[in-house]
Structure formats: structure tokens, C-alpha cells
Design a protein around this motif. Structure first.
Motif, mmCIF file in Angstrom:
data_model
loop_
_atom_site.group_PDB
_atom_site.id
_atom_site.type_symbol
_atom_site.label_atom_id
_atom_site.label_comp_id
_atom_site.label_asym_id
_atom_site.label_seq_id
_atom_site.Cartn_x
_atom_site.Cartn_y
_atom_site.Cartn_z
ATOM 1 N N GLU A 150 5.467 -25.662 2.723
ATOM 2 C CA GLU A 150 6.405 -25.174 1.675
ATOM 3 C C GLU A 150 7.987 -24.230 2.671
ATOM 4 O O GLU A 150 9.142 -23.807 2.131
ATOM 5 C CB GLU A 150 5.407 -23.007 1.361
ATOM 6 C CG GLU A 150 4.851 -23.619 1.113
ATOM 7 C CD GLU A 150 4.358 -21.781 0.942
ATOM 8 O OE1 GLU A 150 3.146 -21.664 0.040
ATOM 9 O OE2 GLU A 150 3.728 -21.609 2.669
ATOM 10 N N THR A 163 12.112 -23.689 -9.153
ATOM 11 C CA THR A 163 13.453 -23.498 -7.961
ATOM 12 C C THR A 163 14.548 -24.064 -8.741
ATOM 13 O O THR A 163 15.687 -23.065 -8.580
ATOM 14 C CB THR A 163 12.498 -24.234 -7.209
ATOM 15 O OG1 THR A 163 11.643 -23.672 -6.061
ATOM 16 C CG2 THR A 163 14.033 -23.898 -6.253
ATOM 17 N N TYR A 178 15.084 -13.763 -10.736
ATOM 18 C CA TYR A 178 14.214 -13.730 -9.921
ATOM 19 C C TYR A 178 13.171 -15.083 -10.815
ATOM 20 O O TYR A 178 13.373 -14.582 -11.700
ATOM 21 C CB TYR A 178 13.752 -12.483 -9.694
ATOM 22 C CG TYR A 178 13.375 -11.567 -9.381
ATOM 23 C CD1 TYR A 178 13.256 -11.064 -7.521
ATOM 24 C CD2 TYR A 178 14.911 -10.755 -9.548
ATOM 25 C CE1 TYR A 178 14.175 -10.241 -6.656
ATOM 26 C CE2 TYR A 178 15.626 -9.931 -8.614
ATOM 27 C CZ TYR A 178 14.726 -9.411 -7.502
ATOM 28 O OH TYR A 178 15.787 -8.346 -6.863
ATOM 29 N N GLN A 180 8.960 -16.617 -10.292
ATOM 30 C CA GLN A 180 7.718 -16.613 -10.014
ATOM 31 C C GLN A 180 6.628 -18.453 -10.489
ATOM 32 O O GLN A 180 7.179 -18.484 -11.862
ATOM 33 C CB GLN A 180 6.809 -16.143 -10.366
ATOM 34 C CG GLN A 180 5.465 -15.777 -10.015
ATOM 35 C CD GLN A 180 5.165 -15.422 -8.703
ATOM 36 O OE1 GLN A 180 5.706 -14.496 -8.058
ATOM 37 N NE2 GLN A 180 4.560 -16.352 -8.341
ATOM 38 N N LEU A 191 5.504 -17.859 -3.865
ATOM 39 C CA LEU A 191 6.185 -17.101 -3.584
ATOM 40 C C LEU A 191 6.939 -17.124 -4.613
ATOM 41 O O LEU A 191 7.573 -17.440 -5.331
ATOM 42 C CB LEU A 191 6.956 -17.457 -1.688
ATOM 43 C CG LEU A 191 6.548 -18.373 -0.842
ATOM 44 C CD1 LEU A 191 7.108 -18.807 -0.069
ATOM 45 C CD2 LEU A 191 5.206 -16.739 0.306
ATOM 46 N N GLN A 193 10.666 -15.687 -5.484
ATOM 47 C CA GLN A 193 11.744 -16.045 -5.677
ATOM 48 C C GLN A 193 13.095 -15.955 -6.033
ATOM 49 O O GLN A 193 12.807 -14.814 -7.195
ATOM 50 C CB GLN A 193 11.811 -18.207 -5.946
ATOM 51 C CG GLN A 193 11.140 -19.035 -5.299
ATOM 52 C CD GLN A 193 11.300 -20.286 -5.969
ATOM 53 O OE1 GLN A 193 11.933 -20.563 -6.678
ATOM 54 N NE2 GLN A 193 10.383 -20.960 -4.860
ATOM 55 N N GLN A 195 17.649 -16.184 -6.618
ATOM 56 C CA GLN A 195 18.594 -16.960 -6.330
ATOM 57 C C GLN A 195 19.730 -15.943 -6.637
ATOM 58 O O GLN A 195 19.718 -15.433 -7.989
ATOM 59 C CB GLN A 195 18.300 -18.373 -7.466
ATOM 60 C CG GLN A 195 16.599 -18.910 -6.726
ATOM 61 C CD GLN A 195 17.341 -20.401 -6.683
ATOM 62 O OE1 GLN A 195 18.072 -20.592 -7.549
ATOM 63 N NE2 GLN A 195 16.074 -21.290 -8.213
ATOM 64 N N LEU A 209 19.252 -18.675 -1.728
ATOM 65 C CA LEU A 209 17.573 -18.606 -2.442
ATOM 66 C C LEU A 209 16.192 -17.815 -1.112
ATOM 67 O O LEU A 209 16.502 -17.788 0.216
ATOM 68 C CB LEU A 209 16.997 -20.350 -2.317
ATOM 69 C CG LEU A 209 15.272 -20.421 -2.940
ATOM 70 C CD1 LEU A 209 14.978 -18.856 -4.067
ATOM 71 C CD2 LEU A 209 15.067 -21.396 -2.721
ATOM 72 N N SER A 210 16.023 -17.031 -1.572
ATOM 73 C CA SER A 210 15.407 -15.983 -0.778
ATOM 74 C C SER A 210 13.725 -15.622 -1.597
ATOM 75 O O SER A 210 13.891 -15.573 -2.864
ATOM 76 C CB SER A 210 15.798 -14.493 -0.650
ATOM 77 O OG SER A 210 15.890 -14.108 -2.046
ATOM 78 N N GLU A 211 13.205 -16.026 -0.559
ATOM 79 C CA GLU A 211 11.495 -15.900 -1.099
ATOM 80 C C GLU A 211 10.484 -15.394 -0.002
ATOM 81 O O GLU A 211 10.330 -14.356 0.461
ATOM 82 C CB GLU A 211 10.516 -17.604 -0.474
ATOM 83 C CG GLU A 211 11.626 -18.615 -1.420
ATOM 84 C CD GLU A 211 11.051 -20.296 -0.923
ATOM 85 O OE1 GLU A 211 9.981 -21.313 -1.532
ATOM 86 O OE2 GLU A 211 11.174 -20.303 -0.051
ATOM 87 N N TYR A 212 9.799 -14.079 -1.002
ATOM 88 C CA TYR A 212 9.123 -13.508 -0.904
ATOM 89 C C TYR A 212 7.914 -13.477 -1.329
ATOM 90 O O TYR A 212 6.971 -14.245 -1.848
ATOM 91 C CB TYR A 212 9.525 -11.900 -1.718
ATOM 92 C CG TYR A 212 10.889 -11.463 -1.793
ATOM 93 C CD1 TYR A 212 11.482 -10.471 -0.498
ATOM 94 C CD2 TYR A 212 11.842 -12.228 -3.046
ATOM 95 C CE1 TYR A 212 12.785 -10.048 -1.116
ATOM 96 C CE2 TYR A 212 12.850 -11.796 -2.888
ATOM 97 C CZ TYR A 212 13.361 -10.781 -2.238
ATOM 98 O OH TYR A 212 15.004 -10.470 -2.226
#
Length: 852
Positions: A150, A163, A178, A180, A191, A193, A195, A209-212
Motif C-alpha cells: 500500500e 484513486t 472523499y 472509499q 483505507l 481517502q 483528495q 491525498l490523505s488516507e485514513y
């Protein structure tokens, strides 16, 4: 006329008519049927009361379930607000980073630093990535918990997928998006995401890009009080669980109750993600409340007890009859059990008269109950020779002087034979607590006495065996100088004192036995430790030399529980002096075999060595002849003469070096292990073996890793192993008739970590036909050889040399598909000690060397 009296009269007649009919019907029943119906009336009343309680509980529980559902809805909405605020806070922080990137106020290193700070501060953040307008990853930082599959690597281009689709949506909308990613079957939850687009002066310049982690978002975003009361999960739009553990579905039996059939759960979408992320909560357990768990079950229990008591009244007489019959059966059973036991029972009254004997007593003595009951001493089962002693014991018994643990007597049977018995005496107390006599139980102990005698004889034989052993055996307790046991050989060697035992324990290096003359009363050093692991542990072995005896001893020690309960230590010492002498002689024979093997190797290489020496000797002869001719003709100058002499000297030195190297190789010497430089050792072996390989037209390539630490080895022996392996490789290629392009041998020396040890690995690889499976199994056996003229000692000696250096050797075939394309022999040697920079700089200042 007033109609009221007429109405009252009519009402009274309507009530009296059923009452009269009821009384008439009741009187017409027999007394038995009246009793039955009288018992049914209270039972019906109890059942009606129970039905009313059930209906009331039903209603109250429905109201309670509605209140619980309302509380669940409020808690879930509160949890959703907490998760939403956490997502908005992270979104705001990501947007700040995006704004700084858009304004070109943030460099790549600063971006990575800020991303690392956010990820370490907020556990739900797993990765933050900067993607430019060409979908190329500029920089990325991920949490350590993220799997390698990942991770996003700088310089890669964003691959098509969920993505990439969200990337296009963020570019078109110019707003945070957001997403999924789709969850495949059997795959870990993806995760979440976010953007955030980058806008540089109105022009799209990429996204952040942040992934939670959905699981961490649930764990740290949901209030702990909500997690404690409900099973909280995060699901996607299709109902698939992304985080959390949902409760299992309720069973079919639970749905019979109206409050269980209703699913006590609630779900709500999580903003700003939307329907793609839903927060769902399920109540763990619905409390029945005070009314349900207390009052209902109390009334139900009382009603059931009342009904049971009414029914029990009907069967009272029959139960009493059954109880009487059971009492008779129990009495007969106890009598039969008493007569079937193997212990003889005899009862005496206070005057010493026999009042009762059981069947076992009669069977033991041979006299019947009629013959024994009523008799007084002397009894017929007393031996005539023991009358006086038995009379004394009977007087003690009647006076209450019973012996704890019983006493042993001889008993005479009716046929005149004797047996040993043990008698136990106890007072006989009646139901009113008054003593009416004495009860004596008699047990036949003839067989236990016989077994005890056999055990004594067995112990005597065991002692004889220990005395005749060729090993010293001694046992001493911990914390004492007492010698519990010592056999004959121990007494011959050390006498009857404990000093020999303590000396063996001390020199063998096992757990020391605490105890000196001054410390006899001190506490045991192992006091308080559990003895079971000590006594069940394996024995400890050691080989020591005692100068006083002039012997080598193999000492074995273990702990055991002595007969008195003390923890003792047993030491067995065996004389192994002949074996040690044989081992030393075998070591000397092995050393001579190694020298012979080197001589044989050089004998096989004799023609190659002669050819190698012929070149410098021929050159010396030619130089000398040329100088003589030119001197005689007077056509040589001083400079030319000096150059010719220098070349002649160089060739002579070369021949001398070859001869010295061969002499050092075949020289018989004692094993001398020193800190050896691996590179020098390999170079010496390569120069020796290269002569034979050139004769066979085989190309040799060797590689030695740089800065190898030294090893503790005998350089001559290790060079012998390397020369033998390279010579065998050349012979294998020669026998395989390989073409010139495929005639090569490779020697590689590299560091390795094997079995958690730092070692240096030597590997010799050829291009021959390999080894057959049956040859691989016996390859290192002594006197086994695949050559018609071979002795079968070369590889056996090589393995012995390597194992004497605490190393290992192995061989394996090399394959290209199913075809064998060569063979690889390898062995490794452990490092001498942990090396530092100083050792490296002194011993191994060399670069990797590759030569052909």
C-alpha cells in the motif's frame, strides 16, 4: 306502582338460579371427585394469576425496549458527530498543507516533515501523498503500520482505479473529495481517502491525498462510553463491514419473545463522507429490569411451587408407601454390602463377649456366625502359643487403650493354618450416643508382608549391583556434609567422606552443593525452590581430570528426592581414561592423514607443477645462454647486461616462490589456529590450484568480499580444503567433456548470517555433470570414492577439517530446469570474535578482487 321491587326480585332470582344449580351438581359428586375438584380450584386460580402477571410484564417490557431504542439513537448520533468533527479537523489540516503547496510556500522536505508530524500525532492518518497535475507522485509519507503493497513511492504515476477516478473528480469539482475504494472478496478493508485539489492561480496543479485507517477512525473517534455499551461498526454503502465486530444474528429461540424479535440497532451516515461510510451500533444486551427479572420470576416460581404442592398432596399416600418399600430395600442392600466387604468385622460388648461378626470375618477364620457369637476369651481363632499376649491386648482394648494405627497379630483358621492380620479397634456408639461395646476390623496382611520381604530382598540385590558397578556412585543432601550413599568404587577412590563428592561437583561445573563444616546449621541455598523441576530435569554431564587419581572421569549429576524427603544430589563418575587416550591417538592419526592427503594432492599435481617450474627455468637458461654469447662476441653493454640479469633474477624468484609455496603446503606440522586473513588465505590456495586448472584448460574465477573480518583457523588446513575442492571441480569438468566456453570454476567468499551466527562462507561452483543421488548420500563417507584410482579420503578429511573449526560443509547439484548444469561445494567458518573498525583496518584493507 313502583317498579323497583319487581326489578330487584328478578335480579335476585337470576343470581340464585346458577347458585342452586352449582350446589345441586356439587352434592351429586362422590367425595373422591369432590376432593379432586377442590384441589383443581386453587391450581386454576394460580394459573390465572400467572397469566395476568405475564401480560403485565409483556406490556412493561415493550415500553422498556422503546426507551432503549431511543437511547441508542441518541448515542449513535452523538458518536457520529464526534467522528464527523474528527474528520473535519483532519480535512482542515490537509487543506492547510494544500494551500501552502498551491502558494509554493512548502518544499518537498517540509511537506514530508509536516506529514510525518500529522501521522505520528493522529493514529487514524496512515499516509499523506503529494500528486502533481500529471498524476505523478511528488512525495509521500506513510505510517509504519502500512503494508508494503500500500506504500506510494515518489516518482511513480498514479495507476488507474478508484484513486485515479477520485483524482479526476477532485480536479473537475475543485473541492475536497472523499472516496472509499472497492473492497474485493477476502481483502483487508481499504483505507478511506481524501483528495484536496491544489489551485495555483486558478490552475489545477495536483492534489494532496490523505488516507485514513477506518479501524483507527472508529477506535479513536467514537466515544469510549458508546463503545462500552454497544457493538459499533463502520460499514460501506453496500453493507460490508469496514471496521469493528458486529454482533452475531439472534437465534430462532430468542425471536419467540416480542422484545427479542425487534432488532435493537441504529445506523447513520458519517458526514462529510456521505452514504459511502455508515456508523452502525447494536446493543449488547437488553436488561429485563426489576419488574421482569425480579417480580415476574418470583411470582412464577411461587405459582409453580403452589401447583407442585397441590399435585404433591394427591400423591402423598403413595409416596409414603414407596418410602417404606425403599427403606426395606435399603436395609437389605446395606446388609448385603456389609456381608460382601473383604474386611472382617467383629463387635464385642463391654464384657468382652462377641455380639456380631460379618461374613468376611467368618470366611477368614473358618468359623460360622453361630459358632462365634456369644463366646468370651479365649476365642477359638487364637493360637495356643499367643494366648497370654492376646489376653493382654484384649484387656487394653476393653479398658479403652486403643493403639493408633492398629496392631498386628497371628490368627488361626479352623483348619489349623495361620495368617497375619492387622486389627483396628474403635468404640461402638448407639443412636443415643451411649457406648455399647467395641467394633474391631480385621484385615489379612499376609500378602503385604510377603511383598515387603520381597522388596527388602530386591533392595539388597540392588545394593549388590551398585557395589559391583565400574562407576563411582555417591549421594549427598544439599546443604550438608552427610554422605547418604557411596558404593565400593567411590570408597576406594575417595574414602567414606563427602570431600570426594564435593570435589567432583565443583570441578564438573554443575550447580554447587552448599554446605561446609561451619555452615551445617545454615539454611539450604535452594530452600523454597520447587523440587519437581529439579528432580525431573535431565542429568548434567562433564569430563574432568583428577591429578590425585591420575584419571579422566565422566561426571554425571542429577537431583533426586531422598527417602526422608530431602533434596539430594547424586553424582556418577565413570573412568574414561582409555577413551580419552584413544581419542588423542585418533587425533594424531587424523593429523597424519591430513599431511598424507596433501602429499597425494601434490603428487596428482606433479606434472602441472613441473610444467609450471619449467617456464622460469627455461627462461633462466635462455637468458644465461644469450648473455654468454653476447659477452664472448663483445656485443653487450652494461645496461643490457644489467637488464638481462634482472630478468634472470625475477624468473629465479618466481621458481623459488612456487617451490616454497608447495613445501609449506605439504609440510607436516601441528595444528596452529591463529587469526587468519581470509583474502591472503584464498590467494595462496588459488595460486596453488591454478596450476592444475590451467593444465586441464579450466578457467578459474574467484571473488572475495571486501573488509572480511578475520577467522580463527589453521591456514594450511583451510588452503588444503580449498585446493581439494577446486581440483575436484576441474576433474569433474574434464570428465564431463565440456566445451572450452563452459569450462569454468568459480570461488566465492562472502559473509553470511547462518543459525544466528556471523560466518564467512566459501563456495566452489563448477560446470560438470553434478553428483548422482546415491553419491550425494555417501559423499563424505571414509573410503568412498567415485574415482577408480581414488582412496576415498579427500572429502572426508575436508569435512573433518571444517568441523574441527566449528564449521559445516555441504554439496548440492545446480539445475537449469530439470538438467544438471554443475555442482556447488560450500563450507563456512565462524568469525574469530566481534570485529571493530581497528581490526578491520589492520586485517582486511582490501577491495573486492575478481580475476580469471
Amino acid at each position: 306502582m313502583d317498579p323497583t321491587p319487581s326489578a330487584s326480585t328478578a335480579t335476585g332470582l337470576a343470581v340464585d338460579a346458577p347458585a342452586r344449580w352449582w350446589r345441586t351438581w356439587w352434592r351429586s359428586l362422590s367425595p373422591t371427585r369432590q376432593d379432586r375438584f377442590a384441589a383443581l380450584a386453587p391450581l386454576a386460580a394460580v394459573l390465572m394469576f400467572l397469566a395476568a402477571i405475564v401480560a403485565a410484564f409483556w406490556y412493561l417490557r415493550a415500553e422498556e425496549a422503546e426507551r432503549e431504542q431511543e437511547a441508542l439513537r441518541r448515542d449513535v448520533e452523538y458518536a457520529q458527530q464526534r467522528v464527523r468533527l474528527r474528520l473535519l479537523e483532519r480535512q482542515e489540516q490537509i487543506m492547510r498543507i494544500a494551500r501552502d503547496l498551491s502558494n509554493q510556500e512548502l518544499e518537498r522536505s517540509e511537506f514530508v516533515s509536516r506529514a510525518e508530524t500529522l501521522i505520528s500525532q493522529y493514529p487514524e492518518l496512515q499516509a499523506i501523498t503529494w500528486i502533481d497535475e500529471r498524476r505523478r507522485i511528488r512525495a509521500s509519507h506513510a505510517a509504519p503500520t502500512l503494508s508494503s503493497s500500500e506504500l506510494r513511492i515518489a516518482g511513480e504515476v498514479l495507476k488507474p482505479g478508484d484513486t485515479a477516478d477520485a483524482y479526476g473528480l477532485a480536479r473537475d469539482l475543485q473541492q475536497p473529495v472523499y472516496t472509499q475504494p472497492t473492497l474485493a472478496a477476502g481483502e483487508n478493508p481499504p483505507l478511506l481517502q481524501l483528495q484536496v485539489p491544489l489551485n495555483n492561480q486558478g490552475k489545477f496543479s495536483g492534489v494532496v491525498l490523505s488516507e485514513y485507517s477506518v479501524d483507527s477512525l472508529l477506535r479513536y473517534g467514537t466515544p469510549t462510553e458508546v463503545l462500552a455499551r454497544y457493538a459499533v461498526t463502520l460499514v460501506d454503502g453496500r453493507g460490508q463491514v469496514l471496521a469493528g465486530s458486529p454482533l452475531p444474528p439472534r437465534n430462532a429461540a430468542a425471536t419467540l419473545w416480542p422484545w427479542s424479535a425487534r432488532a435493537n440497532e441504529y445506523e447513520i451516515p458519517v458526514s462529510p463522507v456521505g452514504n459511502g461510510l455508515v456508523l452502525r451500533a447494536q446493543a449488547y444486551k437488553t436488561s429485563l429490569g426489576v419488574v421482569g427479572s425480579g417480580f415476574f420470576w418470583l411470582v412464577g416460581t411461587l405459582s409453580a411451587m403452589t401447583a407442585w404442592m397441590l399435585i404433591a398432596t394427591w400423591r402423598h399416600t403413595r409416596r409414603r408407601l414407596q418410602a417404606q418399600q425403599a427403606l426395606v430395600a435399603e436395609t437389605n442392600f446395606r446388609r448385603a454390602m456389609e456381608n460382601s466387604i473383604l474386611t472382617g468385622m467383629r463387635a464385642l460388648d463391654l464384657e468382652g463377649r462377641i455380639t456380631y461378626v460379618n461374613a468376611a470375618f467368618c470366611q477368614m477364620t473358618g468359623w460360622s456366625e453361630l459358632e462365634l457369637v456369644g463366646l468370651k476369651a479365649p476365642f477359638p481363632y487364637w493360637p495356643e502359643s499367643d494366648h497370654e499376649a492376646l489376653h493382654a491386648k484384649l484387656r487394653d482394648e476393653l479398658s479403652g487403650k486403643t493403639i493408633h494405627g492398629g496392631f498386628q497379630v497371628r490368627v488361626k483358621r479352623k483348619n489349623g493354618t495361620m495368617f497375619d492380620a492387622r486389627l483396628y479397634v474403635s468404640p461402638l456408639i448407639d443412636a443415643h450416643g451411649q457406648q455399647t461395646g467395641w467394633m474391631t476390623s480385621m484385615t489379612d496382611i499376609t500378602e503385604p508382608n510377603r511383598i515387603r520381604e520381597q522388596l527388602s530382598a530386591s533392595h539388597e540385590r540392588f545394593t549388590i549391583v551398585l557395589e559391583s558397578l565400574d562407576a563411582s556412585v555417591s549421594v549427598a543432601p544439599l546443604g550438608s556434609e552427610e554422605l547418604l550413599f557411596a558404593n565400593k568404587l567411590y570408597r576406594q577412590w575417595f574414602g567414606s567422606q563427602t570431600q570426594g563428592h564435593l570435589q567432583l561437583v565443583a570441578q564438573a561445573g554443575v550447580v554447587p552443593v552448599a554446605g561446609t563444616a561451619a555452615g551445617m546449621d545454615d539454611e539450604d541455598g535452594l530452600m523454597g525452590l520447587p523440587t519437581d523441576p529439579l528432580t525431573s530435569a535431565r542429568s548434567e554431564n562433564a569430563e574432568i581430570f583428577l591429578p590425585d587419581l591420575g584419571k579422566w572421569l565422566e561426571v554425571r549429576s542429577r537431583y533426586l528426592n531422598w527417602v526422608d524427603g530431602r533434596l539430594a544430589q547424586m553424582v556418577i563418575a565413570t573412568d574414561i581414561t582409555p577413551r580419552r587416550l584413544a581419542e588423542e591417538q585418533a587425533a594424531r592419526q587424523a593429523e597424519r592423514a591430513q599431511s598424507v592427503s596433501r602429499l597425494i594432492t601434490m603428487g596428482e599435481m606433479a606434472s602441472s607443477v613441473a610444467h609450471e617450474l619449467n617456464q622460469p627455468l627455461t627462461a633462466i637458461s635462455n637468458y644465461c645462454s644469450g648473455m654468454i654469447s653476447r659477452i664472448q662476441s663483445g656485443q653487450i653493454t652494461e645496461e643490457a647486461l644489467l637488464a638481462a640479469l634482472q630478468k634472470t633474477s625475477h624468473q629465479a624468484q618466481r621458481a623459488g616462490q612456487i617451490i616454497q609455496r608447495i613445501r609449506a603446503f605439504v609440510k607436516k606440522s601441528e595444528p596452529n589456529r591463529t587469526l587468519a586473513d581470509v583474502t591472503s588465505m584464498v590467494n595462496e590456495a588459488v595460486e596453488l590450484a591454478d596450476i592444475e586448472l590451467r593444465r586441464r584448460n579450466v578457467r578459474l574465477t574467484h571473488y572475495v568480499a571486501a573488509r572480511l573480518p578475520p577467522v580463527m583457523a589453521d591456514t594450511i588446513l583451510i588452503e588444503q580444503v580449498l585446493v581439494n575442492l577446486m581440483k575436484n571441480a576441474a576433474e569433474s569438468i574434464d570428465h564431463a567433456n565440456r566445451p572450452a566456453s563452459a569450462r569454468s570454476v568459480e570461488l566465492r567468499v562472502v559473509p553470511r548470517t547462518l543459525e544466528e551466527r556471523q560466518v564467512v562462507e566459501f563456495a566452489v561452483q563448477d560446470t560438470g555433470k553434478g553428483l548422482a543421488p546415491e553419491v550425494l548420500e555417501r559423499l563424505f563417507e571414509a573410503f568412498f570414492s567415485t574415482k577408480s584410482e581414488g582412496m576415498g579420503m579427500g572429502l572426508n578429511l575436508c569435512r573433518s577439517i571444517v568441523e574441527s573449526h566449528q564449521g559445516r560443509m555441504q554439496a548440492e547439484n545446480l539445475y537449469n530446469g530439470s538438467e544438471v548444469v554443475g555442482c556447488r561445494f560450500s563450507f563456512w567458518l565462524p568469525l574469530a570474535k566481534p570485529h571493530d573498525d581497528t581490526t578491520n583496518s589492520v586485517a582486511n584493507e582490501q577491495n573486492p578482487r575478481v580475476s580469471a
